[in-house]
Design a protein around this motif. Structure first.
Motif, PDB file in Angstrom:
ATOM      1  N   ALA A 169       0.841  -1.198   0.000  1.00  8.18           N
ATOM      2  CA  ALA A 169       0.000   0.000   0.000  1.00  8.18           C
ATOM      3  C   ALA A 169       0.874   1.245   0.000  1.00  8.18           C
ATOM      4  O   ALA A 169       1.976   1.248   0.543  1.00  8.18           O
ATOM      5  CB  ALA A 169      -0.903   0.002   1.230  1.00  8.18           C
ATOM      6  N   GLY A 216      -3.316   3.959  -3.204  1.00  5.46           N
ATOM      7  CA  GLY A 216      -3.533   2.652  -3.807  1.00  5.46           C
ATOM      8  C   GLY A 216      -2.568   1.586  -3.352  1.00  5.46           C
ATOM      9  O   GLY A 216      -2.027   1.637  -2.256  1.00  5.46           O
ATOM     10  N   ARG A 217      -2.374   0.600  -4.254  1.00  7.93           N
ATOM     11  CA  ARG A 217      -1.458  -0.523  -4.020  1.00  7.93           C
ATOM     12  C   ARG A 217      -0.655  -0.727  -5.291  1.00  7.93           C
ATOM     13  O   ARG A 217      -1.120  -0.433  -6.380  1.00  7.93           O
ATOM     14  CB  ARG A 217      -2.243  -1.799  -3.697  1.00  7.93           C
ATOM     15  CG  ARG A 217      -2.998  -1.711  -2.372  1.00  7.93           C
ATOM     16  CD  ARG A 217      -3.671  -3.012  -1.992  1.00  7.93           C
ATOM     17  NE  ARG A 217      -2.826  -4.193  -2.042  1.00  7.93           N
ATOM     18  CZ  ARG A 217      -1.884  -4.517  -1.136  1.00  7.93           C
ATOM     19  NH1 ARG A 217      -1.653  -3.733  -0.125  1.00  7.93           N
ATOM     20  NH2 ARG A 217      -1.183  -5.631  -1.258  1.00  7.93           N
ATOM     21  N   ARG A 218       0.555  -1.275  -5.137  1.00 10.60           N
ATOM     22  CA  ARG A 218       1.373  -1.564  -6.322  1.00 10.60           C
ATOM     23  C   ARG A 218       2.335  -2.701  -6.042  1.00 10.60           C
ATOM     24  O   ARG A 218       2.576  -3.060  -4.897  1.00 10.60           O
ATOM     25  CB  ARG A 218       2.122  -0.322  -6.798  1.00 10.60           C
ATOM     26  CG  ARG A 218       3.353   0.046  -6.009  1.00 10.60           C
ATOM     27  CD  ARG A 218       3.937   1.338  -6.547  1.00 10.60           C
ATOM     28  NE  ARG A 218       5.284   1.565  -6.048  1.00 10.60           N
ATOM     29  CZ  ARG A 218       5.895   2.730  -6.102  1.00 10.60           C
ATOM     30  NH1 ARG A 218       5.294   3.769  -6.631  1.00 10.60           N
ATOM     31  NH2 ARG A 218       7.117   2.867  -5.642  1.00 10.60           N
ATOM     32  N   TRP A 250       0.265  -0.372 -10.621  1.00 10.64           N
ATOM     33  CA  TRP A 250      -0.499   0.108  -9.478  1.00 10.64           C
ATOM     34  C   TRP A 250      -1.987   0.185  -9.806  1.00 10.64           C
ATOM     35  O   TRP A 250      -2.383   0.199 -10.975  1.00 10.64           O
ATOM     36  CB  TRP A 250      -0.008   1.481  -9.020  1.00 10.64           C
ATOM     37  CG  TRP A 250      -0.539   2.647  -9.801  1.00 10.64           C
ATOM     38  CD1 TRP A 250      -0.134   3.079 -11.035  1.00 10.64           C
ATOM     39  CD2 TRP A 250      -1.572   3.541  -9.400  1.00 10.64           C
ATOM     40  NE1 TRP A 250      -0.843   4.176 -11.415  1.00 10.64           N
ATOM     41  CE2 TRP A 250      -1.739   4.487 -10.433  1.00 10.64           C
ATOM     42  CE3 TRP A 250      -2.385   3.633  -8.269  1.00 10.64           C
ATOM     43  CZ2 TRP A 250      -2.682   5.511 -10.369  1.00 10.64           C
ATOM     44  CZ3 TRP A 250      -3.307   4.665  -8.209  1.00 10.64           C
ATOM     45  CH2 TRP A 250      -3.444   5.571  -9.249  1.00 10.64           C
ATOM     46  N   CYS A 251      -2.789   0.192  -8.761  1.00 14.21           N
ATOM     47  CA  CYS A 251      -4.227   0.433  -8.899  1.00 14.21           C
ATOM     48  C   CYS A 251      -4.681   1.256  -7.702  1.00 14.21           C
ATOM     49  O   CYS A 251      -4.027   1.269  -6.661  1.00 14.21           O
ATOM     50  CB  CYS A 251      -5.022  -0.872  -9.004  1.00 14.21           C
ATOM     51  SG  CYS A 251      -5.102  -1.816  -7.486  1.00 14.21           S
ATOM     52  N   ARG A 252      -5.780   1.935  -7.878  1.00 19.71           N
ATOM     53  CA  ARG A 252      -6.356   2.667  -6.752  1.00 19.71           C
ATOM     54  C   ARG A 252      -6.779   1.650  -5.710  1.00 19.71           C
ATOM     55  O   ARG A 252      -6.912   0.466  -6.012  1.00 19.71           O
ATOM     56  CB  ARG A 252      -7.558   3.484  -7.215  1.00 19.71           C
ATOM     57  CG  ARG A 252      -7.162   4.554  -8.221  1.00 19.71           C
ATOM     58  CD  ARG A 252      -8.160   5.685  -8.268  1.00 19.71           C
ATOM     59  NE  ARG A 252      -7.880   6.590  -9.357  1.00 19.71           N
ATOM     60  CZ  ARG A 252      -6.912   7.493  -9.362  1.00 19.71           C
ATOM     61  NH1 ARG A 252      -6.117   7.619  -8.336  1.00 19.71           N
ATOM     62  NH2 ARG A 252      -6.726   8.289 -10.397  1.00 19.71           N
ATOM     63  N   ASP A 253      -7.007   2.088  -4.473  1.00 24.75           N
ATOM     64  CA  ASP A 253      -7.417   1.162  -3.419  1.00 24.75           C
ATOM     65  C   ASP A 253      -8.557   0.278  -3.899  1.00 24.75           C
ATOM     66  O   ASP A 253      -9.531   0.762  -4.461  1.00 24.75           O
ATOM     67  CB  ASP A 253      -7.863   1.933  -2.175  1.00 24.75           C
ATOM     68  CG  ASP A 253      -6.674   2.554  -1.460  1.00 24.75           C
ATOM     69  OD1 ASP A 253      -5.594   1.935  -1.465  1.00 24.75           O
ATOM     70  OD2 ASP A 253      -6.833   3.647  -0.907  1.00 24.75           O
ATOM     71  N   GLU A 254      -8.363  -1.043  -3.708  1.00 25.27           N
ATOM     72  CA  GLU A 254      -9.373  -2.019  -4.155  1.00 25.27           C
ATOM     73  C   GLU A 254     -10.425  -2.218  -3.105  1.00 25.27           C
ATOM     74  O   GLU A 254     -10.231  -2.097  -1.952  1.00 25.27           O
ATOM     75  CB  GLU A 254      -8.696  -3.352  -4.464  1.00 25.27           C
ATOM     76  CG  GLU A 254      -7.716  -3.214  -5.617  1.00 25.27           C
ATOM     77  CD  GLU A 254      -6.992  -4.501  -5.906  1.00 25.27           C
ATOM     78  OE1 GLU A 254      -7.187  -5.025  -6.998  1.00 25.27           O
ATOM     79  OE2 GLU A 254      -6.214  -4.972  -5.056  1.00 25.27           O
TER      80      GLU A 254
END
Length: 112
Positions: free
Chosen positions: A88, A92-94, A108-112
């Protein structure tokens, strides 16, 4: 969807890097503490990392996705090697990976 929308650079001073681009080009700067600064410009965000423990050894291009797990599967299926497990960060997370030619990138993506 996979789109390059971020590049992270090593910096001896994240604040100084951000201030430079703000003064030189009028780009928007968002500091995230003493060791990290984002600079938004022309549809791409540049990040400057001053924490030696987190600093990339070279510019790190970051690919955005809507599904981090599917992206990881695709990277590994194509011959990429995950070099840093998902983690985190603000927004987001990556995870990081190395492609077969040796370059390290991140997804990466925004917080799931």
């Amino acid at each position: 969807m996979y789109e390059i929308d971020f590049a992270e650079f090593p910096s001896s001073s994240a604040a100084a890097s951000g201030q430079f681009f703000e003064r030189a080009f009028g780009w928007t700067v968002t500091p995230y503490g003493p060791d990290y600064t984002d600079v938004r410009a022309a549809g791409l965000t540049l990040g400057f990392q001053a924490d030696p423990a987190e600093q990339p050894s070279a510019p790190l291009l970051t690919v955005r996705t809507d599904d981090l797990a599917a992206a990881r599967e695709a990277v590994e299926a194509a011959g990429g090697e995950v070099t840093r497990e998902p983690f985190a960060f603000p927004g987001g997370r990556r995870f990081h990976f190395r492609e077969p030619g040796g370059s390290e990138l991140a997804v990466w993506c925004r917080d799931e």
